[in-house]
Design a protein around this motif. Sequence first.
Motif, PDB file in Angstrom:
ATOM      1  N   MET A 119       0.841  -1.202   0.000  1.00 46.72           N
ATOM      2  CA  MET A 119       0.000   0.000   0.000  1.00 46.72           C
ATOM      3  C   MET A 119       0.874   1.249   0.000  1.00 46.72           C
ATOM      4  O   MET A 119       0.613   2.204  -0.732  1.00 46.72           O
ATOM      5  N   VAL A 120       1.912   1.211   0.820  1.00 47.88           N
ATOM      6  CA  VAL A 120       2.823   2.357   0.870  1.00 47.88           C
ATOM      7  C   VAL A 120       3.410   2.594  -0.518  1.00 47.88           C
ATOM      8  O   VAL A 120       3.485   3.732  -0.998  1.00 47.88           O
ATOM      9  N   GLY A 121       3.803   1.518  -1.181  1.00 46.20           N
ATOM     10  CA  GLY A 121       4.362   1.644  -2.516  1.00 46.20           C
ATOM     11  C   GLY A 121       3.386   2.304  -3.478  1.00 46.20           C
ATOM     12  O   GLY A 121       3.749   3.173  -4.285  1.00 46.20           O
ATOM     13  N   TRP A 122       2.140   1.899  -3.377  1.00 41.35           N
ATOM     14  CA  TRP A 122       1.112   2.448  -4.270  1.00 41.35           C
ATOM     15  C   TRP A 122       0.935   3.947  -3.993  1.00 41.35           C
ATOM     16  O   TRP A 122       0.844   4.761  -4.915  1.00 41.35           O
ATOM     17  N   ASP A 128       4.109  10.716  -6.210  1.00 42.37           N
ATOM     18  CA  ASP A 128       5.079  11.086  -7.246  1.00 42.37           C
ATOM     19  C   ASP A 128       4.403  11.668  -8.472  1.00 42.37           C
ATOM     20  O   ASP A 128       4.929  12.550  -9.139  1.00 42.37           O
ATOM     21  N   ASP A 129       3.229  11.153  -8.781  1.00 46.16           N
ATOM     22  CA  ASP A 129       2.526  11.627  -9.969  1.00 46.16           C
ATOM     23  C   ASP A 129       1.560  12.768  -9.661  1.00 46.16           C
ATOM     24  O   ASP A 129       0.708  13.097 -10.481  1.00 46.16           O
ATOM     25  N   ALA A 130       1.642  13.300  -8.456  1.00 44.27           N
ATOM     26  CA  ALA A 130       0.836  14.464  -8.063  1.00 44.27           C
ATOM     27  C   ALA A 130      -0.657  14.172  -7.906  1.00 44.27           C
ATOM     28  O   ALA A 130      -1.468  15.099  -7.907  1.00 44.27           O
ATOM     29  N   TYR A 131      -0.996  12.906  -7.764  1.00 43.60           N
ATOM     30  CA  TYR A 131      -2.402  12.585  -7.517  1.00 43.60           C
ATOM     31  C   TYR A 131      -2.683  12.576  -6.017  1.00 43.60           C
ATOM     32  O   TYR A 131      -3.810  12.426  -5.582  1.00 43.60           O
ATOM     33  N   HIS A 207      -9.672   2.877   1.962  1.00 36.95           N
ATOM     34  CA  HIS A 207      -9.878   2.490   0.563  1.00 36.95           C
ATOM     35  C   HIS A 207      -8.695   1.812  -0.111  1.00 36.95           C
ATOM     36  O   HIS A 207      -8.870   0.930  -0.937  1.00 36.95           O
ATOM     37  N   ILE A 208      -7.502   2.232   0.260  1.00 38.01           N
ATOM     38  CA  ILE A 208      -6.312   1.776  -0.469  1.00 38.01           C
ATOM     39  C   ILE A 208      -6.112   0.269  -0.404  1.00 38.01           C
ATOM     40  O   ILE A 208      -5.634  -0.355  -1.348  1.00 38.01           O
ATOM     41  N   GLU A 209      -6.519  -0.334   0.709  1.00 36.08           N
ATOM     42  CA  GLU A 209      -6.248  -1.763   0.856  1.00 36.08           C
ATOM     43  C   GLU A 209      -6.900  -2.607  -0.242  1.00 36.08           C
ATOM     44  O   GLU A 209      -6.309  -3.552  -0.749  1.00 36.08           O
ATOM     45  N   CYS A 210      -8.147  -2.266  -0.579  1.00 34.09           N
ATOM     46  CA  CYS A 210      -8.850  -3.097  -1.559  1.00 34.09           C
ATOM     47  C   CYS A 210      -8.248  -2.979  -2.950  1.00 34.09           C
ATOM     48  O   CYS A 210      -8.191  -3.958  -3.695  1.00 34.09           O
ATOM     49  N   THR A 211      -7.837  -1.790  -3.301  1.00 39.48           N
ATOM     50  CA  THR A 211      -7.233  -1.620  -4.621  1.00 39.48           C
ATOM     51  C   THR A 211      -5.928  -2.418  -4.695  1.00 39.48           C
ATOM     52  O   THR A 211      -5.656  -3.101  -5.677  1.00 39.48           O
ATOM     53  N   VAL A 212      -5.141  -2.330  -3.650  1.00 38.80           N
ATOM     54  CA  VAL A 212      -3.859  -3.020  -3.627  1.00 38.80           C
ATOM     55  C   VAL A 212      -4.032  -4.542  -3.570  1.00 38.80           C
ATOM     56  O   VAL A 212      -3.398  -5.283  -4.321  1.00 38.80           O
ATOM     57  N   MET A 213      -4.916  -4.995  -2.694  1.00 36.39           N
ATOM     58  CA  MET A 213      -5.040  -6.453  -2.530  1.00 36.39           C
ATOM     59  C   MET A 213      -5.810  -7.110  -3.669  1.00 36.39           C
ATOM     60  O   MET A 213      -5.540  -8.257  -4.017  1.00 36.39           O
ATOM     61  N   ALA A 246      -3.296   5.621 -10.780  1.00 37.66           N
ATOM     62  CA  ALA A 246      -2.010   4.915 -10.771  1.00 37.66           C
ATOM     63  C   ALA A 246      -1.802   4.149 -12.072  1.00 37.66           C
ATOM     64  O   ALA A 246      -0.903   3.310 -12.180  1.00 37.66           O
ATOM     65  N   GLY A 247      -2.635   4.407 -13.038  1.00 37.41           N
ATOM     66  CA  GLY A 247      -2.459   3.770 -14.337  1.00 37.41           C
ATOM     67  C   GLY A 247      -3.111   2.415 -14.478  1.00 37.41           C
ATOM     68  O   GLY A 247      -2.963   1.745 -15.492  1.00 37.41           O
ATOM     69  N   VAL A 248      -3.835   1.995 -13.457  1.00 37.72           N
ATOM     70  CA  VAL A 248      -4.543   0.726 -13.526  1.00 37.72           C
ATOM     71  C   VAL A 248      -5.951   1.019 -14.053  1.00 37.72           C
ATOM     72  O   VAL A 248      -6.866   1.285 -13.290  1.00 37.72           O
ATOM     73  N   ALA A 249      -6.067   1.019 -15.369  1.00 38.45           N
ATOM     74  CA  ALA A 249      -7.349   1.357 -15.975  1.00 38.45           C
ATOM     75  C   ALA A 249      -7.544   0.560 -17.258  1.00 38.45           C
ATOM     76  O   ALA A 249      -6.630   0.505 -18.069  1.00 38.45           O
TER      77      ALA A 249
END
Length: 399
Positions: A119-122, A128-131, A207-213, A246-249
């Motif tokens: 998650m931290v990595g994400w 980094d991408d300003a999002y 929220h971040i956990e579900c996207t990552v996992m 994050a480009g996952v689309a």
Amino acid sequence: MQLFDTARQEVVPFEPRGGRVGIYVCGITPYDSAHLGHAFVYHVFDVLHRRFRDAGLGVRSVRNVTDVDDDILRVARERGVDFRALATEQIRMFDHDMAEIGLLPVDAAPRATEHVEEMVGWIVRLVDDAYAYAVGGWVFFDSGMYPDYGRLSRLDHPTMIELSRERGANPDDPRKRHPLDFVLWQASAPGEPSWPSPWGQGRPGWHIECTVMSTGALGHPIDIHGGGDDLIFPHHESEIAQAEAAGVAPYVRHWSHVAMVNHEGEKMSKSLGNLVFVRDLVRRVPGAAVRLLLASHHYRTSWTYDDHEVDAAAARHRRYVAAMQGGGTLSHEAAHAHEQRFFERLDDDLDTPGALDELDAIAAELSSGSTGVAPGTEGQQLLGRLLGVLGAETEAVPA
RNA sequence: GGCGACGUAGCCAAGUGGUAAGGCAGAGGUCUGCAAAACCUUCAUCGUGGGUUCGAUUCCCACCGUCGCCUCCA
């Protein structure tokens, strides 16, 4: 199989890719017992899983566990136990309850605390991408950078802002650049569990956990991502935002949401205390009867649980058992026709009430006028097999 | 404010332009030493008012009413 897709707002054909289907369902926060609302959601995805499996598809189902958040920390504190121990205990009870009502085990049940590093990595990528931006040990997603925020729930920004204010959230948090920005990472309070990050010791936002996992376990796009419909906003809305940023689309091909179960006039929820626990129901009737109760409601229609339903479901279960034990027969043609209609109903946006109608018809034919003693014929086998598709297998014979 | 669902017998609920499945509860019966279970029989004109139609519960309009969700939540 036709399924309603929340994103498109219509029933559309679900197209598997390469004979495989990945299903990700948002799971529980393990700090209290499983109630009927939970059971309904996971039952629905279990039926979907079984249907795909029986249709010859390779199914991989994933259901996460949010084992660190405000509620679980609060309860752990109140009970004076470690939050991990509380989670482990509650997960065991949850799994037990789900097994009691015949849910297939999921293929993976990732726990949030085991994936914090990813998650931290994400989040780092988003920053980094300003999002996303960091403020005093916290990191927020910048919704201003993602104009589509609100697309899934079909809410416009002013409305979402007004709502959050009414609901006691804080869109006016001075640290936020935009009122709808949501937390990706938060600094841990003294005594709270924490993990290292570029922004200091802290813990992940919800929220971040579900996207990552989900992407970690199933890749992307996710074939089917679902949960209760109370998760559409903001949870799934936020998942989409942080994934696509994050480009996952596309992130998810098909969104599936299950309606809420009400009780005593209001949504069944922990905060209202109007809960009906699975544990209590299975003490009263067989697990298969509970499944029949759940199956008698369409997954997209919210319903109000009433105690009478348990009796109705138990009666239906007894009728099925009697039909399978009796010596009634079904012609080959009739059996085939019933089976076909059963699957037509099920494949039409998972119409389990309709499928149950078909089973009722089969049971009625098998039961009427027969007192024979030759179970195990085609009709009985068909009824047993179709019940299995609904997760309501009936044990051999409870006399 | 937004989105959505829904009003069919005591309750849950399916459904169709031509006079309404099923289930639970209730009633009667068969079976049974009694009972339970099972089985058989029985039980509604579809929220209100208009309109379209030979005919509407089913189509259109209006109205009334109920309910759910909307950064704790499945």
